[in-house]
Design a protein around this motif. Structure first.
Motif, PDB file in Angstrom:
ATOM      1  N   PRO A 318      64.346 -69.432 -33.469  1.00 29.87           N
ATOM      2  CA  PRO A 318      64.128 -68.587 -34.651  1.00 29.87           C
ATOM      3  C   PRO A 318      62.634 -68.319 -34.850  1.00 29.87           C
ATOM      4  CG  PRO A 318      65.651 -70.344 -35.152  1.00 29.87           C
ATOM      5  CD  PRO A 318      65.166 -70.599 -33.778  1.00 29.87           C
ATOM      6  N   LEU A 319      62.339 -67.160 -35.411  1.00 26.63           N
ATOM      7  CA  LEU A 319      60.953 -66.712 -35.542  1.00 26.63           C
ATOM      8  C   LEU A 319      60.066 -67.686 -36.312  1.00 26.63           C
ATOM      9  CD1 LEU A 319      59.715 -64.120 -34.368  1.00 26.63           C
ATOM     10  CD2 LEU A 319      59.752 -63.184 -36.692  1.00 26.63           C
ATOM     11  N   TRP A 320      60.650 -68.341 -37.341  1.00 26.10           N
ATOM     12  CA  TRP A 320      59.819 -69.230 -38.157  1.00 26.10           C
ATOM     13  C   TRP A 320      59.394 -70.487 -37.408  1.00 26.10           C
ATOM     14  CZ3 TRP A 320      61.817 -74.097 -39.093  1.00 26.10           C
ATOM     15  CH2 TRP A 320      63.185 -74.244 -38.888  1.00 26.10           C
ATOM     16  N   LEU A 321      60.012 -70.747 -36.258  1.00 32.09           N
ATOM     17  CA  LEU A 321      59.612 -71.910 -35.447  1.00 32.09           C
ATOM     18  C   LEU A 321      58.457 -71.592 -34.508  1.00 32.09           C
ATOM     19  CD1 LEU A 321      62.948 -73.676 -34.458  1.00 32.09           C
ATOM     20  CD2 LEU A 321      61.032 -74.681 -35.696  1.00 32.09           C
ATOM     21  N   TYR A 322      58.109 -70.297 -34.391  1.00 37.33           N
ATOM     22  CA  TYR A 322      57.056 -69.895 -33.466  1.00 37.33           C
ATOM     23  C   TYR A 322      55.725 -70.612 -33.688  1.00 37.33           C
ATOM     24  CZ  TYR A 322      59.418 -66.346 -30.713  1.00 37.33           C
ATOM     25  OH  TYR A 322      60.218 -65.711 -29.813  1.00 37.33           O
ATOM     26  N   PRO A 323      55.274 -70.769 -34.944  1.00 35.15           N
ATOM     27  CA  PRO A 323      53.993 -71.472 -35.146  1.00 35.15           C
ATOM     28  C   PRO A 323      53.995 -72.883 -34.574  1.00 35.15           C
ATOM     29  CG  PRO A 323      54.663 -70.379 -37.146  1.00 35.15           C
ATOM     30  CD  PRO A 323      55.811 -70.248 -36.196  1.00 35.15           C
TER      31      PRO A 323
END
Lengths: 415, 163
Positions: A318-323
């Motif tokens: 998921p995008l929010w895990l990218y950081p």
């Protein structure tokens, strides 16, 4: 102190007289054995940084001790230096480290030390002279002048010398924690390790080129040396490269994997031979393992395909895990070769430390009676090290092949 | 810390030496060795393939032989059968011909016998007739010598005709 003097354990009687022993050095010895057993072998291999820390502590303690011993010796004058307390940790650390001269046997005038060329890139350009110019001085007391520049050697590092000597007769300024504050020229000397490196390169060429030539004579049939070496080459090809990189891509990585495998193995073996001109701790030197691991890093990332980079910068999360994921993946690029570097360095250094520690037992206990125990343990360790020598070469090559293989992500594999 | 700090000089020399060794070994060792190994593997593969091909060829040839043998056997059987048929036919034909010939001969013989018999019968008839005529002549001569008798005879004959 002789870095490879443990070879001459036959001369224990004469050497025994020279070395004293104290409880502090005994504790240090136990500490270093413990560290080399637990700290280096296991901890280092598992958790690079922690292991490096503990080893750093050990080495630091050793240096501290050595400096202390040197200071102690200074107080009593040069004559008593030979009778200084036997310091196993300092001896071992001296052996593990690189040196500008190759000590073969004996002490002082009676001994033999091979002087090696010192090559420096200084403010005034290239300077070279033989390390014998320092007259075995390693405390910064003997100044060598070249091209209007003055050099001293402290702990096998070459510094620009001060104008005048300090109270101990050293031409350097000591900073905090016994470090030397003086500036250093860039040191490209043929050190003990470089000497060993050149020798091993020569052996590698001497071993494989005639073996390869014999194929032409025998019409493709491996005979003699080739018959012995071919199964090893095929082992690297069929058990390391092929299964990890894949049938279609493995061939172009074969030169690197084969060279790395035999380079590491032969240097591990050379390090195990305690007789001059061998015994250098080359593959247990962080600079060498760093260079080899760096090659793997470069090859892995240069040969990587789109899928690999996509996996790093656009992971399937998921995008929010990218950081979190992207930095972790980027660290992963470096941590893999970093582990390679530490693993080889720690394993080979640990082997040298253990064997030297066991031999040092004789001098610590100041007793002939302990020598059978030492010899038995050293024999045992040598067999283990023989295995480790091949095993570490195998592991380094295997993991390099694995990383290269992993850097080629098939798009179909992700969904 | 010295122990875990890579020394620049050693990094430089390791890089240089490793790359030179890599280049030289690649050129003069790995390529010839791996080439020889690959060559050998290929020749083994070829040999195996050739052996398999030869085996298949052998099988094909032996199957061919089998087939040819079978065909030959069938042909032989056919020839034998034909020969037997011809023989039977010849025997039958010969028999038929013989029978026919026999029949013909028999018929000829019968005809000859019949002819002979007919000739004999005719001859006999002629002789009987001549004898009868002679007798009749003698009788008539005797009878006609007497008128009554002549008359009775004519009556008898007339009676016979009227009946």
């Amino acid at each position: 102190m002789g870095c490879s003097f443990y070879i001459c354990s036959g001369f224990y009687a004469t050497l025994q007289e020279r070395f004293g022993m104290s409880t502090t050095s005994f504790k240090l010895f136990i500490f270093s054995v413990f560290l080399s057993l637990v700290g280096t072998s296991n901890l280092l291999a598992q958790h690079g940084e922690h292991g490096a820390d503990s080893l750093q502590n050990a080495a630091h303690a050793a240096e501290h001790n050595a400096t202390e011993a040197a200071h102690h010796g200074d107080e009593h004058g040069a004559a008593t230096e030979a009778e200084a307390e036997f310091n196993a940790a300092a001896l071992i650390m001296h052996h593990i480290a690189d040196s500008h001269e190759f000590h073969a046997w004996g002490e002082g005038e009676k001994g033999f030390t091979l002087p090696l060329p010192v090559i420096l890139w200084t403010d005034n350009g290239l300077v070279s002279f033989l390390s014998s110019a320092f007259h075995h001085d390693d405390a910064g007391k003997h100044v060598v002048e070249h091209k209007g520049q003055r050099f001293v050697k402290v702990h096998d590092k070459i510094y620009y010398a001060n104008e005048s000597a300090d109270a101990h007769g050293a031409y350097v300024t000591h900073g905090a924690e016994h470090s030397v504050a003086n500036r250093q020229p860039l040191d490209f000397s043929i050190t003990k390790n470089v000497f060993s490196l050149l020798m091993s390169a020569f052996f590698l060429l001497l071993l494989f080129i005639p073996a390869a030539r014999s194929y032409r004579r025998s019409g493709g049939v491996p005979k003699g040396l080739a018959g012995f070496l071919e199964p090893l080459v095929l082992f690297v090809r069929d058990d390391i490269a092929r299964p990890n990189i894949g049938e279609h891509r493995y061939a172009r990585f074969m030169p690197y994997l084969l060279t790395a495998f035999f380079f590491i193995w032969i240097n591990n073996l050379i390090g195990l031979i305690p007789i001059f001109p061998f015994s250098a701790n080359l593959t247990g030197n962080i600079a060498v393992t760093f260079t080899l691991a760096f090659f793997t890093l470069i090859i892995t990332n240069v040969s990587a395909n789109k899928g690999y980079w996509k996996h790093i910068f656009l992971p399937h999360v998921p995008l929010w895990l990218y950081p979190i994921m992207v930095p972790v993946e980027i660290i992963g690029i470096l941590s893999k070769p970093f582990a390679l570097m530490i693993r080889l360095f720690a394993n080979i250094s640990a082997g040298h430390i253990i064997i030297l520690s066991l031999v040092s037992l004789i001098f610590i206990f100041k007793s002939v009676a302990i020598s059978p125990v030492s010899v038995a343990f050293v024999l045992f360790m040598n067999f283990i090290e023989l295995l480790v020598a091949a095993l570490q070469a195998y592991i380094f090559t295997l993991l390099s092949a694995l990383f290269i293989g992993l850097a080629h992500v098939e798009e179909e594999a992700h969904h | 810390m010295d122990l875990v700090t890579p020394a620049l000089g050693l990094v430089f020399w390791t890089t240089l030496v490793f790359l030179i060794v890599l280049f030289l070994l690649n050129r003069f060792a790995w390529k010839p060795i791996l080439g020889a190994v690959k060559e050998r593997e290929r020749s083994i593969e070829d040999a195996l393939q050739a052996a398999n091909k030869a085996k298949a060829e052998m099988e094909r040839i032996s199957a061919d032989n089998e087939r040819i043998l079978k065909e030959a056997r069938i042909e032989r059987d056919a020839i034998l059968k034909e020969a037997r048929e011809i023989k039977d036919a010849m025997i039958k034909e010969a028999g038929d011909k013989a029978r026919e010939e026999g029949q013909k001969m028999l018929a000829a013989a019968q005809m000859a016998i019949e002819n002979q018999r007919m000739a004999a019968v005719t001859d006999l008839k002629n002789q009987v007739a001549s004898l009868s005529i002679e007798i009749a002549e003698k009788l008539l001569r005797q009878e006609l010598s007497d008128k009554d008798r002549q008359k009775a005879l004519v009556d008898d004959l007339l009676k016979e005709i009227n009946r």
